[in-house]
Design an enzyme around this catalytic site. Structure first.
Site, short mmCIF file in Angstrom:
data_model
loop_
_atom_site.label_atom_id
_atom_site.label_comp_id
_atom_site.label_asym_id
_atom_site.label_seq_id
_atom_site.Cartn_x
_atom_site.Cartn_y
_atom_site.Cartn_z
N HIS A 1 0.84 -1.20 0.00
CA HIS A 1 0.00 0.00 0.00
C HIS A 1 0.87 1.25 0.00
CE1 HIS A 1 -4.35 -1.05 1.11
NE2 HIS A 1 -3.78 -2.17 0.71
N THR B 1 0.04 -4.18 -7.26
CA THR B 1 -0.56 -3.83 -8.54
C THR B 1 0.55 -3.29 -9.44
OG1 THR B 1 -2.64 -3.27 -7.45
CG2 THR B 1 -2.32 -2.42 -9.68
N GLU C 1 -6.46 -0.74 -6.54
CA GLU C 1 -7.44 0.06 -5.80
C GLU C 1 -7.10 1.53 -5.93
OE1 GLU C 1 -6.48 -1.69 -2.13
OE2 GLU C 1 -8.02 -3.25 -2.23
N ASN D 1 -4.52 3.62 -3.57
CA ASN D 1 -3.06 3.66 -3.73
C ASN D 1 -2.60 4.35 -5.00
OD1 ASN D 1 -2.40 1.98 -1.36
ND2 ASN D 1 -3.53 0.41 -2.49
N GLY E 1 -11.17 -12.17 -6.81
CA GLY E 1 -12.36 -12.16 -5.96
C GLY E 1 -13.58 -12.66 -6.70
N VAL F 1 -13.89 -14.51 -13.15
CA VAL F 1 -13.18 -14.07 -14.35
C VAL F 1 -11.67 -14.08 -14.12
CG1 VAL F 1 -12.79 -12.13 -15.92
CG2 VAL F 1 -15.12 -12.71 -15.23
N LYS G 1 -16.23 -14.71 2.92
CA LYS G 1 -17.19 -14.18 1.97
C LYS G 1 -18.29 -15.18 1.62
CE LYS G 1 -13.69 -11.13 -0.06
NZ LYS G 1 -12.97 -10.74 -1.30
N LYS H 1 -14.23 -0.09 -1.34
CA LYS H 1 -12.80 -0.41 -1.21
C LYS H 1 -12.03 -0.14 -2.49
CE LYS H 1 -13.69 -4.48 0.65
NZ LYS H 1 -13.49 -5.83 1.24
N ARG I 1 -16.36 -10.58 8.88
CA ARG I 1 -15.32 -10.97 7.92
C ARG I 1 -14.27 -11.89 8.55
NH1 ARG I 1 -13.39 -8.80 3.33
NH2 ARG I 1 -12.17 -10.72 3.44
#
Length: 335
Positions: free
Chosen positions: A39, A75, A108, A111, A176, A179, A197, A258, A282
């Site tokens: 992050h 990322t 996200e 960041n 998540g 795909v 989840k 998020k 969670r």
């Protein structure tokens, strides 16, 4: 199925020195891996941290001997140039042979906006396309050849990485939904997801999608390391186990929040409005070891073999000691 245990080093919660010491402790307490979040900004403004993931990996690498180290996740598509990411991981792969992995995701806004991304934050379709292109480029560079790459988003001209580990770097794809999970099955050395989840997501969507992707690519799905971050607040004190989850209230925000909120102050405000009961949903919150293991077991039954434990409390040494004493023997017994 060989079960592996990992430790999640929460860069959003701990400063640089403490986070390194926790990585060293993870190996000492029997963990097989340690992964770190990447992050630029934390989920929380007050009390948050954001030490640089790659500095952490090298510092822990120098003080450990067998721990697999990696990002969960990075990322490599916006604030980073994927060619430079490839160089960094190749160097670490040379320094710590067989111990480095690169976990990647689609990103996200939190960041990327702060570091200068211009324009509207891209929809998933573009973020996913960037990720696939970045992974393809990095893998070409890890071959050690000169690479002329002309993609839709990235370009190299006669680029070479001069120090590359034999076999390149394993790439773990975080997903998540089905795909990206199919892409992990097609192209990933590993697959990453997070717990809490609803089991149907894992048994009916994610794991079948990984298998489908592997089959279409004529790969053996058993060779893909299937990693899950287990969100667990285990403590022999039940009140402490519940209260420890509060710092991580941002994880209970909606996926849309998020991925789109780009300010940690706003993220913190939204998260602190949530009741503790919603925050705790969670997490596996347990004070009895058999109860904790019973809640972890369905993930093993679903075929996830690499369990990375993310504990929310500030006393991480206590968690590692309790895990080694109470949970690890029971979990290994399931194998």
């Amino acid at each position: 199925m060989v079960i592996k245990f990992g430790y999640k080093a929460s860069a959003e919660q701990f400063g640089p020195r403490e986070l390194v010491e926790l990585g060293v402790l993870a190996e000492a307490h029997g963990m097989d891996s340690a992964t770190v979040s990447d992050h630029f900004q934390p989920w929380r403004h007050e009390g948050g941290h954001a030490p640089f993931s790659l500095a952490w990996m090298t510092a822990v690498g120098e003080r450990t001997s067998r721990l697999q180290l990696g990002t969960s996740v990075m990322t490599p598509t916006f604030r980073y140039n994927p060619a430079v990411v490839a160089q960094a991981f190749a160097t670490m792969g040379c320094l710590y042979p067989g111990r480095i992995m690169l976990g990647v995701g689609t990103g996200e806004a939190l960041n990327e906006i702060a570091t200068g991304f211009a324009g509207e934050w891209p929809e998933f379709k573009e973020r996913f396309a960037r990720l696939r292109e970045a992974v393809a480029l990095m893998r070409e560079l890890w071959l050690g050849d000169r690479v002329d790459f002309e993609g839709n988003y990235y370009k190299t001209v006669g680029a070479s990485i001069y120090d590359v580990p034999e076999g390149g770097i394993p790439v773990y794809i975080a997903a998540g939904g089905p795909v990206v999970a199919r892409y992990a099955g097609r192209s990933g050395d590993g697959f990453i997801c997070t717990s809490g989840k609803g089991m149907e997501l894992y048994t009916e969507k994610l794991m079948p999608a990984v298998a489908e992707g592997a089959e279409k690519a004529d790969r053996d799905v058993a060779e893909i390391d299937k990693m899950i971050e287990i969100k667990i607040s285990y403590d022999t004190d039940p009140e402490l186990a519940l209260e420890n989850t509060r710092f991580w209230a941002p994880l209970s925000l909606t996926p849309e929040q998020k991925h789109s909120i780009d300010d940690p102050i706003e993220m913190e405000r939204a998260a602190d409005a949530l009741p503790i009961e919603q925050v705790a949903k969670r997490w596996i919150v347990a004070s009895d070891p058999d109860e904790a293991v019973a809640q972890i077991r369905p993930y093993l039954d679903a075929g996830l073999n690499h369990l990375v434990f993310h504990a929310p409390g500030h006393d991480q040494k206590r968690f590692l000691e309790l895990f080694q004493r109470d949970l690890a023997p029971r979990l290994r017994g399931l194998a």
